[in-house]
Write an enzyme that holds these catalytic residues in place. Structure first.
Site, short mmCIF file in Angstrom:
data_model
loop_
_atom_site.label_atom_id
_atom_site.label_comp_id
_atom_site.label_asym_id
_atom_site.label_seq_id
_atom_site.Cartn_x
_atom_site.Cartn_y
_atom_site.Cartn_z
N HIS A 173 -6.76 6.87 -1.79
CA HIS A 173 -7.56 5.86 -1.10
C HIS A 173 -6.79 5.11 0.00
CE1 HIS A 173 -5.47 3.01 -3.75
NE2 HIS A 173 -5.92 2.04 -2.98
N HIS A 229 1.29 1.71 -5.70
CA HIS A 229 -0.03 1.08 -5.69
C HIS A 229 -1.10 2.12 -5.98
CE1 HIS A 229 -3.60 -1.05 -4.40
NE2 HIS A 229 -3.78 -0.18 -3.42
N HIS A 257 0.83 -1.20 0.00
CA HIS A 257 0.00 0.00 0.00
C HIS A 257 0.87 1.26 0.00
CE1 HIS A 257 -2.77 -3.10 1.66
NE2 HIS A 257 -3.61 -2.51 0.83
#
Length: 216
Positions: free
Chosen positions: A202, A166, A162
């Site tokens: 996100h 990514h 993450h």
């Protein structure tokens, strides 16, 4: 190239420890990226688009593009060209990768190598120009670039999954998804803007562990 392990014999895979197998898969991925890079070099040389080689040496065929740039009103002057700020930030090979941003088979790992680990702001600024969001909202490219670099710093570089790379991959996938003929006509510029920014951010500040681990 399928990097699921098919490039490594089955008996070799079974006897490799997890750490070594990870290193082998990384090497296979780098070899595939180098193959794609060589293909890009060949295509760009043939089309007369390449101004610098991998070592940064200037080539004789530079095309007709002017080297001097006017920096006033970038968002209006560069509607039909690559933004000067993006051109300064990315070498020609990175721009060749960005030209394929609307394809599902996009290689974010290769773009990350070509941009010195700054895939996220590069791809975001490119997409914002390509979609016309820069001109629609009359955004200053310097401010937009600063914003995406700030988001990039919000991702933990030590996080194995993450991370900012990514986020780049998810953002590119969101862009392709939004460009589908059954979706794009129903999106307003503001909704497209919101979808892309949501994709970029996100996993911002993701610690690399799940909620159960944090609670316990």
């Amino acid at each position: 190239m399928d990097l699921s392990g098919e490039g490594v014999p089955g008996d070799a895979q079974s006897c490799l420890p997890a750490s070594k197998k990870s290193e082998v898969m990384k090497c296979l991925r780098l070899l595939e990226e180098d193959r794609l890079l060589a293909t890009l070099l060949h295509e760009n040389k043939r089309n007369g688009q390449l101004r610098y080689d991998v070592g940064g040496n200037k080539l004789t065929n530079t095309g007709s593009r002017k080297s001097k740039r006017s920096h006033g009103h970038l968002y209006t002057r560069l509607l039909h060209l690559y933004p000067g700020i993006l051109d300064d930030m990315c070498p020609d090979l990175a721009l060749s990768i960005l030209n394929r941003v609307d394809q599902w088979q996009f290689n974010a790992f290769l773009l990350d190598r070509l941009t010195g680990g700054h895939c996220l702001p590069s791809i975001c600024l490119h997409i914002f120009y390509k979609t016309g969001l820069m001109s629609h909202f009359k955004m200053d490219p310097t401010d937009v670039l600063s914003f995406f670099r700030l988001l990039e710093r919000g991702y933990h570089s030590g996080n194995p999954y993450h991370n900012a790379l990514h986020a780049s991959d998810v953002t590119q996938a969101m862009y392709v998804y939004c460009q589908q003929s059954c979706i794009l006509p129903h999106l307003s510029p503001l909704e497209l803007f919101a979808a892309l920014v949501a994709a970029v951010s996100h996993d911002l500040d993701h610690p690399g562990v799940n909620e159960k681990f944090l609670v316990s």
